[in-house]
Design a protein around this motif. Structure first.
Motif, PDB file in Angstrom:
ATOM      1  N   THR A   1       0.819  -1.558  -0.383  1.00 44.52           N
ATOM      2  CA  THR A   1      -0.022  -0.041  -0.360  1.00 44.52           C
ATOM      3  C   THR A   1       0.688   1.376  -0.397  1.00 44.52           C
ATOM      4  O   THR A   1       0.735   1.962  -0.524  1.00 44.52           O
ATOM      5  CB  THR A   1      -0.572  -0.300   1.411  1.00 44.52           C
TER       6      THR A   1
ATOM      7  N   ASP B   1      -7.920   6.422  -3.922  1.00 47.85           N
ATOM      8  CA  ASP B   1      -7.843   6.587  -2.823  1.00 47.85           C
ATOM      9  C   ASP B   1      -6.981   7.747  -2.723  1.00 47.85           C
ATOM     10  O   ASP B   1      -7.018   8.728  -1.579  1.00 47.85           O
ATOM     11  CB  ASP B   1      -8.193   5.884  -2.100  1.00 47.85           C
TER      12      ASP B   1
ATOM     13  N   VAL C   1       0.838   3.988  -3.186  1.00 47.36           N
ATOM     14  CA  VAL C   1      -0.097   4.954  -2.588  1.00 47.36           C
ATOM     15  C   VAL C   1       1.580   6.924  -3.197  1.00 47.36           C
ATOM     16  O   VAL C   1       1.063   7.649  -3.447  1.00 47.36           O
ATOM     17  CB  VAL C   1      -0.310   5.664  -0.829  1.00 47.36           C
TER      18      VAL C   1
ATOM     19  N   HIS D   1      -8.430  -3.290  -6.463  1.00 49.19           N
ATOM     20  CA  HIS D   1      -8.145  -2.965  -5.148  1.00 49.19           C
ATOM     21  C   HIS D   1      -6.915  -1.999  -5.357  1.00 49.19           C
ATOM     22  O   HIS D   1      -6.835  -1.086  -4.519  1.00 49.19           O
ATOM     23  CB  HIS D   1      -8.193  -3.400  -3.748  1.00 49.19           C
TER      24      HIS D   1
ATOM     25  N   LYS E   1      -6.961   1.816  -4.426  1.00 54.11           N
ATOM     26  CA  LYS E   1      -5.797   2.680  -4.162  1.00 54.11           C
ATOM     27  C   LYS E   1      -5.114   3.766  -4.087  1.00 54.11           C
ATOM     28  O   LYS E   1      -5.383   5.088  -4.227  1.00 54.11           O
ATOM     29  CB  LYS E   1      -4.482   1.591  -3.641  1.00 54.11           C
TER      30      LYS E   1
END
Length: 272
Positions: free
Chosen positions: A120, A155, A124, A148, A152
């Motif tokens: 993650t 997001d 990111v 997913h 990420k």
């Protein structure tokens, strides 16, 4: 997202697939410039949007004595020189979150290696640079699971994500491509098929990955026929003596014929 948002991208009006191609690793300035010039000549002739690929460091190696790079800053500067000399965008892979901002100063697309796509912090950090993030599907992941990874990126405040399929593990020492995954993953982001890594034969007892380059044309043709938006092909003037992944690379002498055939297949797909 569209290709038009990438600096120096050409031929976006041709309704063609786009191409990420170059050596596995940056071995030196001369080889990088020669490969870039050759591929650009071909892609300009065929109207293919092109992004030069080269890893500034290879972090995932089976043996400690395997080639990993010529030095991060030196290799990144070569990637920048390729871009500035030929007015072409570039892509390289990163391995830790701290590398994202550094590499983003030199290249236009940040690639997340398949073994790291669930990390993650790494995903990111790449998204927060504002660069396109090329998410390689893990060999151990289903196509559906890649939504997913794309989420990420979203997001983190970016809509600049691609998914690259590089094959799925088949037993211990082989890879297969499940072409059903291409239309599935296109629901989440543009999809690239990594032709050459999909033909790897990993986990060899000698500690060096093998491959089946004679199948490159077959896999590439199937990828275009099943709707891949782009292709990823590692290529070299002398694959047998390449310092990384030579066993599955395409001899650059064969590239123009392959791309010519693929453009013809893409035209048929467009006309259906």
């Amino acid at each position: 997202m569209t290709l038009a948002g990438i600096p120096n991208i050409k031929h976006t009006d041709k309704n063609n697939f786009f191409l990420l191609a170059g050596p596995c690793a940056i071995e030196g300035e001369d080889m990088a410039m020669r490969i870039a010039e050759k591929v650009i000549t071909i892609t300009d002739k065929l109207g293919i949007p092109y992004i030069f690929k080269g890893s500034y460091r290879k972090a995932n190696r089976s043996r400690i004595d395997s080639f990993t790079g010529i030095g991060d800053e030196k290799a990144l500067k070569i990637l920048r020189k390729v871009s500035e000399t030929f007015h072409v965008p570039t892509v390289t892979d990163i391995h830790e979150a701290s590398e994202a901002a550094i590499a983003a100063q030199y290249v236009d697309v940040l690639q997340i290696p398949a073994f790291l796509v669930r990390q993650t912090d790494l995903v990111v950090a790449a998204a927060q640079t504002g660069k396109v993030v090329n998410l390689k599907k893990g060999q151990f992941m289903s196509p559906e699971a890649m939504q997913h990874a794309v989420q990420k990126v979203k997001d983190a405040g970016s809509d600049k994500a691609w998914i690259t399929d590089r094959g799925t593990m088949f037993g211990y020492q082989d890879m297969i491509v499940d072409f059903r995954g291409i239309p599935t993953m296109k629901q989440y982001a543009p999809v690239v098929l990594d032709v050459t890594h999909s033909l790897q034969q990993p986990n060899q007892s000698v500690g060096v990955t093998g491959g089946r380059p004679e199948m490159i044309a077959t896999i590439a043709r199937a990828g275009i026929a099943t709707g891949a938006d782009g292709l990823f092909i590692e290529t070299h003037f002398d694959p047998a003596n390449a310092k990384s992944d030579g066993a599955n690379m395409l001899d650059i002498a064969k590239l123009e014929k392959l791309l010519t055939d693929l453009v013809a297949i893409r035209q048929v797909v467009n006309d259906l």
